[in-house]
Design a protein around this motif. Structure first.
Motif, PDB file in Angstrom:
ATOM      1  N   ALA A   1       0.834  -1.208   0.000  1.00 58.41           N
ATOM      2  CA  ALA A   1       0.000   0.000   0.000  1.00 58.41           C
ATOM      3  C   ALA A   1       0.867   1.257   0.000  1.00 58.41           C
ATOM      4  CB  ALA A   1      -0.946  -0.002   1.197  1.00 58.41           C
ATOM      5  N   VAL A   2       1.922   1.262   0.802  1.00 57.28           N
ATOM      6  CA  VAL A   2       2.809   2.431   0.863  1.00 57.28           C
ATOM      7  C   VAL A   2       3.501   2.637  -0.479  1.00 57.28           C
ATOM      8  CG1 VAL A   2       4.953   3.291   1.891  1.00 57.28           C
ATOM      9  CG2 VAL A   2       3.143   2.408   3.359  1.00 57.28           C
ATOM     10  N   VAL A   3       4.019   1.572  -1.071  1.00 59.34           N
ATOM     11  CA  VAL A   3       4.692   1.696  -2.370  1.00 59.34           C
ATOM     12  C   VAL A   3       3.716   2.195  -3.426  1.00 59.34           C
ATOM     13  CG1 VAL A   3       5.759   0.368  -4.239  1.00 59.34           C
ATOM     14  CG2 VAL A   3       6.494   0.015  -1.888  1.00 59.34           C
ATOM     15  N   PHE A   4       2.510   1.638  -3.443  1.00 55.07           N
ATOM     16  CA  PHE A   4       1.519   2.049  -4.435  1.00 55.07           C
ATOM     17  C   PHE A   4       1.151   3.521  -4.273  1.00 55.07           C
ATOM     18  CE2 PHE A   4      -2.782   2.545  -6.079  1.00 55.07           C
ATOM     19  CZ  PHE A   4      -2.632   2.010  -7.339  1.00 55.07           C
ATOM     20  N   VAL A   5       0.934   3.945  -3.034  1.00 53.59           N
ATOM     21  CA  VAL A   5       0.557   5.343  -2.795  1.00 53.59           C
ATOM     22  C   VAL A   5       1.696   6.282  -3.199  1.00 53.59           C
ATOM     23  CG1 VAL A   5       0.054   7.028  -0.981  1.00 53.59           C
ATOM     24  CG2 VAL A   5      -1.186   4.869  -1.056  1.00 53.59           C
ATOM     25  N   ILE A   6       2.922   5.923  -2.878  1.00 54.06           N
ATOM     26  CA  ILE A   6       4.064   6.774  -3.245  1.00 54.06           C
ATOM     27  C   ILE A   6       4.153   6.917  -4.759  1.00 54.06           C
ATOM     28  CG2 ILE A   6       6.590   6.844  -3.309  1.00 54.06           C
ATOM     29  CD1 ILE A   6       6.552   5.790  -0.436  1.00 54.06           C
ATOM     30  N   VAL A   7       3.980   5.815  -5.482  1.00 53.16           N
ATOM     31  CA  VAL A   7       4.042   5.883  -6.940  1.00 53.16           C
ATOM     32  C   VAL A   7       2.894   6.728  -7.496  1.00 53.16           C
ATOM     33  CG1 VAL A   7       3.831   4.495  -9.047  1.00 53.16           C
ATOM     34  CG2 VAL A   7       5.333   3.745  -7.215  1.00 53.16           C
ATOM     35  N   GLN A   8       1.737   6.678  -6.851  1.00 54.81           N
ATOM     36  CA  GLN A   8       0.579   7.422  -7.341  1.00 54.81           C
ATOM     37  C   GLN A   8       0.693   8.927  -7.082  1.00 54.81           C
ATOM     38  OE1 GLN A   8      -1.797   5.879  -9.252  1.00 54.81           O
ATOM     39  NE2 GLN A   8      -0.304   4.246  -8.999  1.00 54.81           N
TER      40      GLN A   8
ATOM     41  N   VAL B   1      -8.495   3.300 -14.879  1.00 58.44           N
ATOM     42  CA  VAL B   1      -9.407   2.734 -13.880  1.00 58.44           C
ATOM     43  C   VAL B   1      -9.146   3.395 -12.530  1.00 58.44           C
ATOM     44  CG1 VAL B   1      -9.647   0.538 -15.090  1.00 58.44           C
ATOM     45  CG2 VAL B   1      -7.863   0.799 -13.385  1.00 58.44           C
ATOM     46  N   ALA B   2     -10.047   3.166 -11.594  1.00 54.59           N
ATOM     47  CA  ALA B   2      -9.936   3.776 -10.264  1.00 54.59           C
ATOM     48  C   ALA B   2      -8.676   3.293  -9.546  1.00 54.59           C
ATOM     49  CB  ALA B   2     -11.168   3.417  -9.441  1.00 54.59           C
ATOM     50  N   PRO B   3      -8.087   4.151  -8.704  1.00 56.07           N
ATOM     51  CA  PRO B   3      -6.854   3.765  -8.006  1.00 56.07           C
ATOM     52  C   PRO B   3      -6.972   2.478  -7.180  1.00 56.07           C
ATOM     53  CG  PRO B   3      -7.214   6.108  -7.793  1.00 56.07           C
ATOM     54  CD  PRO B   3      -8.422   5.543  -8.459  1.00 56.07           C
ATOM     55  N   LEU B   4      -8.092   2.281  -6.503  1.00 53.91           N
ATOM     56  CA  LEU B   4      -8.242   1.070  -5.694  1.00 53.91           C
ATOM     57  C   LEU B   4      -8.250  -0.171  -6.587  1.00 53.91           C
ATOM     58  CD1 LEU B   4      -8.547   0.099  -2.809  1.00 53.91           C
ATOM     59  CD2 LEU B   4     -11.020   0.220  -3.088  1.00 53.91           C
TER      60      LEU B   4
END
Length: 155
Positions: free
Chosen positions: A20-27, A58-61
């Motif tokens: 989740a942290v890696v994904f959020v940082i990339v986003q 598509v949506a981030p989630l």
């Protein structure tokens, strides 16, 4: 059995938090990967098609779950910079990094094991010297240690 269950739960929670942290940082990194890949002069139809191809429409989630599903199956996605699968890039880099890591492990074990035996066998002044030697590696910047080791080993 309860211990293993707790450990598995902690492992699962840690993996979810890390992804989740890696994904959020990339986003949240500023910039658009499609704009980066196609340049400033690209037309909007081509950009929209690439955005769809990369799954960025598509949506981030939903993107997160697609990404995690790919990770579970060994698909690390595609590099925006090199436009090749990331798994291949990792494999290419491992050919150099893995032997270096194994060599460093062997070297550190070859030094640490005798020092530990000496420290355990003799108490007093030699123990202090062994403790100082053991903790000295954390005081040196890794890039400096790497540069010195590279210089010493390249001869």
């Amino acid at each position: 059995m309860a211990f293993l269950g707790r450990r598995l739960a902690v492992l699962t929670g840690t993996a979810i938090a890390a992804t989740a942290v890696v994904f959020v940082i990339v986003q949240v990194i500023p910039g658009d990967p499609v704009r980066y890949m196609m340049g400033l002069q690209a037309d909007s139809a081509a950009m929209s098609a690439l955005r769809h191809q990369l799954g960025l429409d598509v949506a981030p989630l939903q993107r997160y779950f697609i990404w995690v599903g790919g990770l579970i199956h060994g698909d690390f996605g595609s590099s925006y910079t090199y436009r090749v699968p990331v798994g291949g890039l990792i494999a290419e880099r491992l050919q150099v990094s893995l032997p270096l890591a194994l060599y460093a492990l062997l070297l550190s074990t070859a030094v640490a094991f005798p020092v530990g035996l000496i420290a355990a066998a003799r108490r007093g002044g030699r123990r202090l010297a062994a403790d100082g030697l053991r903790s000295s590696d954390s005081r040196w910047p890794q890039f400096l240690v790497g540069a010195i080791a590279s210089r010493c080993c390249s001869r």
